[in-house]
Design a protein around this motif. Structure first.
Motif, short mmCIF file in Angstrom:
data_model
loop_
_atom_site.label_atom_id
_atom_site.label_comp_id
_atom_site.label_asym_id
_atom_site.label_seq_id
_atom_site.Cartn_x
_atom_site.Cartn_y
_atom_site.Cartn_z
N GLU A 6 10.15 -5.16 -5.08
CA GLU A 6 10.85 -4.55 -6.21
C GLU A 6 12.29 -4.26 -5.82
OE1 GLU A 6 11.78 -1.27 -5.87
OE2 GLU A 6 10.66 -0.71 -4.09
N PRO A 7 13.18 -4.13 -6.82
CA PRO A 7 14.62 -4.01 -6.54
C PRO A 7 15.12 -2.57 -6.38
CG PRO A 7 14.29 -4.35 -8.88
CD PRO A 7 12.92 -4.34 -8.26
N GLU A 8 14.25 -1.58 -6.50
CA GLU A 8 14.73 -0.20 -6.56
C GLU A 8 15.07 0.38 -5.20
OE1 GLU A 8 11.99 2.19 -8.69
OE2 GLU A 8 12.08 0.99 -10.53
N HIS A 9 14.31 0.01 -4.17
CA HIS A 9 14.50 0.64 -2.87
C HIS A 9 14.56 -0.43 -1.78
CE1 HIS A 9 11.99 3.27 -5.46
NE2 HIS A 9 12.90 4.17 -5.13
N ASP A 10 15.53 -0.30 -0.90
CA ASP A 10 15.52 -1.06 0.35
C ASP A 10 16.44 -0.35 1.34
OD1 ASP A 10 18.19 -1.78 0.05
OD2 ASP A 10 17.77 -3.79 -0.66
N CYS A 11 16.42 -0.80 2.58
CA CYS A 11 17.22 -0.17 3.64
C CYS A 11 18.19 -1.17 4.24
CB CYS A 11 16.30 0.40 4.72
SG CYS A 11 15.11 -0.77 5.40
N PHE A 12 18.66 -2.13 3.44
CA PHE A 12 19.53 -3.20 3.93
C PHE A 12 21.01 -2.97 3.63
CE2 PHE A 12 15.67 -6.06 2.98
CZ PHE A 12 15.07 -5.67 4.16
N GLU A 13 21.34 -1.85 2.99
CA GLU A 13 22.73 -1.66 2.60
C GLU A 13 23.65 -1.58 3.81
OE1 GLU A 13 25.62 -1.93 0.04
OE2 GLU A 13 23.49 -2.01 -0.52
N ALA A 14 23.16 -1.03 4.91
CA ALA A 14 23.98 -0.95 6.12
C ALA A 14 24.27 -2.35 6.66
CB ALA A 14 23.29 -0.11 7.18
N VAL A 15 23.29 -3.25 6.58
CA VAL A 15 23.51 -4.63 7.04
C VAL A 15 24.51 -5.33 6.12
CG1 VAL A 15 22.39 -6.83 7.55
CG2 VAL A 15 21.17 -4.69 7.98
N ARG A 16 24.38 -5.15 4.82
CA ARG A 16 25.33 -5.75 3.88
C ARG A 16 26.75 -5.25 4.13
NH1 ARG A 16 21.14 -3.92 0.12
NH2 ARG A 16 19.68 -5.63 -0.32
N SER A 17 26.85 -3.94 4.42
CA SER A 17 28.18 -3.36 4.67
C SER A 17 28.78 -3.93 5.95
CB SER A 17 28.06 -1.84 4.76
OG SER A 17 29.30 -1.25 5.06
#
Length: 381
Positions: free
Chosen positions: A156-167
């Motif tokens: 699902e698109p609501e939660h993940d912990c990848f934002e630090a990798v994207r940043s």
């Protein structure tokens, strides 16, 4: 209490069966099953090299093809499993084996790794703490590693912990844009493992609060909270335990798509997994110990109640004896020994004074013995 303890195995059985998916006997291998409540997929593309960076949302899997043919690194993130057509087209674009597509879509799948020569499949379990209530969100994440791309598929698109990798990719921090797709896969996998630590930190705080509550003021709701924590910790254990074996398989079997340098980073990821497992096991033991402490606290509370009742009863026994004696119907005119106190002018006040002296004397005796003190105390730092 005994009835609730007998219900515990049934609760655990329901926990294991919850949300489990099973194929019907005789189902063709590679069959895709879409859950009715699965959200429609949203596709995000990140393409980068040392100098250029592109991040955009795309509508169809076919839009990835031009980027896959370039020398840059492409990260295609699919969030949602609610469209069989999109997923099949995704499998066609990336030339996924039918069994790979089945493992991606038919959730939940046990965390594992599979080597398909030119592709490497890694299925992991990702947890994210809930923002409002206690507990955590858990979902399956599938990683398909190719020569110059990484495909990730989330439930699902609501939660993940990848934002630090994207940043890190966008701001060109560290060495991630200087490495290949295998390092990107490591970074994503490391973010998944590190996502367990905030969740476990919350459980540590909850267990610490319950420890004090169990000792000071245990209630039936306290018992319910202990059961809830034990069930959730069991879910965490089921999520992290096979991921340790899967990461160890990547290090031990040495697939061609993972370089020796990235394999060294995976060892650090493996150490984090072992650390998470140790914390989960420690909290599970603490939660199990809380159950014993709760039962002892309830028993001590009952003992305190019985002690108060016993003290009250012990005080009133001699008073009742005195009152019973002077309640007997003896005729004082027949004999001077038939309760001469009944004819005294101060007989009634004197009797009350004797009874009060007996009660106070018993209280003083109990106090000297330490029987009036509370046996359950807690020291606050």
């Amino acid at each position: 209490m005994v009835r609730k303890l007998r219900r515990l195995p049934k609760i655990v059985n329901r926990l294991y069966k919850k949300d489990e998916f099973y194929h019907q006997p005789g189902t063709i291998p590679g069959t895709i099953f879409i859950h009715e409540d699965s959200p429609p997929p949203i596709i995000f593309l990140i393409d980068y090299n040392q100098t250029n960076f592109i991040r955009e949302q795309i509508a169809t899997p076919e839009e990835c093809i031009p980027y896959l043919e370039m020398e840059s690194i492409s990260w295609v993130d699919v969030q949602g499993l609610g469209s069989q057509d999109i997923l099949q087209r995704l499998g066609h674009v990336f030339e996924l084996h039918p069994l790979v597509l089945e493992d991606i879509v038919n959730v939940p799948e046990r965390p594992k790794t599979e080597d398909y020569e030119d592709q490497l499949l890694f299925i992991a379990r990702m947890v994210v703490p809930k923002e409002i209530s206690c507990g955590f969100h858990s979902e399956q994440v599938s990683l398909i590693l190719g020569k110059n791309y990484l495909l990730t598929v989330q439930e699902e698109p609501e939660h993940d912990c990848f934002e630090a990798v994207r940043s890190r990719i966008e701001k060109n921090k560290g060495i991630i844009r200087k490495q290949g797709a295998d390092y990107l896969a490591y970074a994503v996998l490391d973010a998944i493992i590190d996502g367990f630590f905030p969740v476990l930190e919350l459980y540590g705080e909850r267990i610490e609060e319950l420890e004090e509550e169990v000792i000071v003021k245990p209630t039936p709701q306290t018992l319910q909270n202990i059961y809830q924590i034990r069930r959730e910790l069991l879910q965490l254990r089921r999520a992290i335990w096979p991921q340790r074996d899967a990461i160890n398989s990547l290090i031990r079997d040495a697939p061609d798509l993972i370089s020796e340098e990235v394999r060294i980073y995976l060892r650090d990821c493996y150490d984090h997994t072992v650390q998470v497992m140790d914390m989960v096991e420690t909290y599970r033991e603490l939660a199990s110990g809380l159950m014993d402490v709760y039962l002892s606290a309830v028993s001590n509370k009952m003992n305190e109640i019985m002690k108060v009742l016993t003290v009250v009863s012990t005080i009133f026994i001699p008073l009742t004896f005195v009152a019973g004696i002077y309640g007997m119907n003896f005729n004082t005119e027949k004999s001077p020994y038939n309760m001469p106190e009944l004819d005294w002018y101060w007989g009634y006040p004197l009797c009350l004074a004797v009874m009060a002296a007996i009660a106070l004397g018993l209280l003083f005796f109990f106090w000297q013995r330490g029987w009036l003190q509370n046996s359950v105390t807690i020291k606050r730092n």
